[in-house]
Enzyme design. Structure first.
Site, PDB file in Angstrom:
ATOM      1  N   ASP A 200       0.873  -1.158   0.000  1.00 11.56           N
ATOM      2  CA  ASP A 200       0.000   0.000   0.000  1.00 11.56           C
ATOM      3  C   ASP A 200       0.921   1.221   0.000  1.00 11.56           C
ATOM      4  O   ASP A 200       2.109   1.115   0.337  1.00 11.56           O
ATOM      5  CB  ASP A 200      -0.869  -0.046   1.262  1.00 11.56           C
ATOM      6  CG  ASP A 200      -1.715   1.191   1.422  1.00 11.56           C
ATOM      7  OD1 ASP A 200      -2.306   1.640   0.426  1.00 11.56           O
ATOM      8  OD2 ASP A 200      -1.773   1.725   2.547  1.00 11.56           O
ATOM      9  N   ASP A 202      -0.194   5.055   0.917  1.00 16.23           N
ATOM     10  CA  ASP A 202      -0.478   6.039   1.959  1.00 16.23           C
ATOM     11  C   ASP A 202      -0.461   5.403   3.347  1.00 16.23           C
ATOM     12  O   ASP A 202      -1.086   4.355   3.571  1.00 16.23           O
ATOM     13  CB  ASP A 202      -1.838   6.684   1.711  1.00 16.23           C
ATOM     14  CG  ASP A 202      -1.862   7.474   0.417  1.00 16.23           C
ATOM     15  OD1 ASP A 202      -2.291   8.629   0.436  1.00 16.23           O
ATOM     16  OD2 ASP A 202      -1.431   6.926  -0.632  1.00 16.23           O
TER      17      ASP A 202
END
Length: 407
Positions: A200, A202
């Site tokens: 991922d 963020d």
């Protein structure tokens, strides 16, 4: 060989580590054609601990022990002999096919109390510890507190847990109370042959939510953050939350994205981790519910192989409040992980996924090793492995890398 004509002896050697100890002792065994059944050696602070289990015949056993004793005295090490019956040896051999596990503990500091808690649970589960290895470098005797320090210890464990679910729950409880991380993985063919790592972006690769940064520039920070937090907690559908947040960015100047990208707060350990993964031949991917612009920036900076994220629509240098193409949500992340693995001809068991939010759970569950990184409570409780105390390079220890051969 007749069982009555077999002598099995365990030799335990300890003392100052110096060149030639193992060579000298095994040369004696070789001279009398003794069969080495097992051997192991460790060195702690220049102190040798060597064990050799060998088989010979009663006729020459005494001579071998005498020569080993003389050679040990000459080398200045202590030697002990323990007879092992044929029945004891065969029972030991029969247990070697049991399940094997790797239990990894890591944190800024690891105390004797923390090790004792983990070892206690291992014992309660009727498991045997075959080995303990420190993966991080040797700590300084006296040092000021370093907020970036880290320590990792790996247990090699054999057996079948009496209650696997209870063991995992207990490890989660211990790690939460004592502020360190515990990982338990099956020690199978795939653990040290991972080949693809999907991240991922963020709050994983970067220490912020980019959409919040954009929202601040657009003057809608509080509204967007409220929607973001609700989505990450799994309270509202990601697709709906994404659409609502992007709408609030309408009219923002395109130049703002460049300014934000160049000042992104990179998560601790990313540069070191990516350097090691590249050297070891891993493929790496960013699978993000964030935005392609920032994923491509990280790709150029750190050398990721793939980036899949969401594309913001821009007209006349302004964000329109709409997006282009399919939304990369939790389901899509899991699909992309499978597709990349298939394209790279990598078994899904050889993949790793790392993320922090509820929309990362699908890919964490699909990957061979799913790691919740500084994750929300719901994500941490669902994922089998988690890192909450150190930087992103902590995943290198879960793979089995040691500081002694890392840059």
């Amino acid at each position: 060989m007749n069982k009555d004509n077999i002598e099995i002896i365990l030799v335990s050697i300890s003392g100052e580590d110096k060149p030639g100890v193992t060579a000298s002792l095994t040369a004696i065994l070789a001279r009398y054609d003794a069969a080495i059944l097992d051997i192991g050696q460790a060195d702690i602070h220049h102190t040798l601990s060597l064990g050799i289990l060998f088989r010979t015949t009663p006729e020459v056993a005494g001579t071998i022990l005498k020569e080993l004793l003389f050679k040990a005295s000459e080398l200045g090490v202590t030697i002990r002999f323990s007879p092992v019956s044929v029945e004891e040896y065969e029972d030991w051999v029969s247990r070697q096919g049991r399940h094997r596990w790797i239990i990894t503990i890591l944190g800024r500091k690891i105390s004797a109390h923390q090790i004792a808690l983990v070892a206690e649970e291992i014992a309660l589960q009727k498991l045997n510890i075959d080995g303990i290895v420190r993966l991080t470098g040797r700590p300084q005797l006296v040092e000021e507190f370093d907020s970036k320090s880290k320590m990792c210890i790996e247990f090699s464990v054999r057996g079948t847990p009496a209650d696997y679910e209870r063991m995992q729950q207990r490890f989660m409880q211990i790690s939460s109370q004592e502020e360190f991380d515990i990982s338990m993985q099956a020690d199978d063919i795939y653990r040290r042959s991972r080949r693809l790592v999907c991240f991922d972006m963020d709050s994983t690769l970067i220490e912020t939510e980019v959409i919040d940064e954009l929202a601040d520039r657009a003057g809608v920070g509080p509204q967007v953050r409220a929607i973001t937090e609700s989505a990450m907690r799994g309270e509202i559908d990601f697709r709906e939350s994404f659409r609502r947040r992007v709408e609030l960015l309408k009219g923002l100047d395109e130049s703002v994205m460049k300014e934000i990208a160049e000042s992104l707060p990179i998560t601790e350990g990313v540069e070191r981790m990516m350097d090691v993964l590249h050297r070891a031949g891993y493929k790496t991917a960013i699978l993000s519910g964030g935005f392609t612009y920032f994923g491509e920036y990280l790709k150029r900076r750190f050398g990721f192989d793939y980036v899949y994220a969401n594309e913001l629509e821009i007209k006349d240098g302004k964000l329109t409040g709409r997006y282009v193409g399919e939304i990369v949500d939790g389901k899509r992340k899991a699909e992309l992980l499978r597709l990349i693995a298939q394209f790279e001809n990598i078994n899904i068991a050889q993949t790793i996924a790392v993320g922090d939010g509820a929309n990362d759970l699908p890919m964490l569950s699909v990957a061979g090793l799913g790691i919740a990184f500084h994750a929300k409570p719901k994500v941490k409780q669902t994922a089998k492995q988690s890192i909450s105390t150190i930087g992103l390079d902590g995943i290198l220890y879960f793979i089995g890398f040691k500081d002694s051969y890392l840059p």
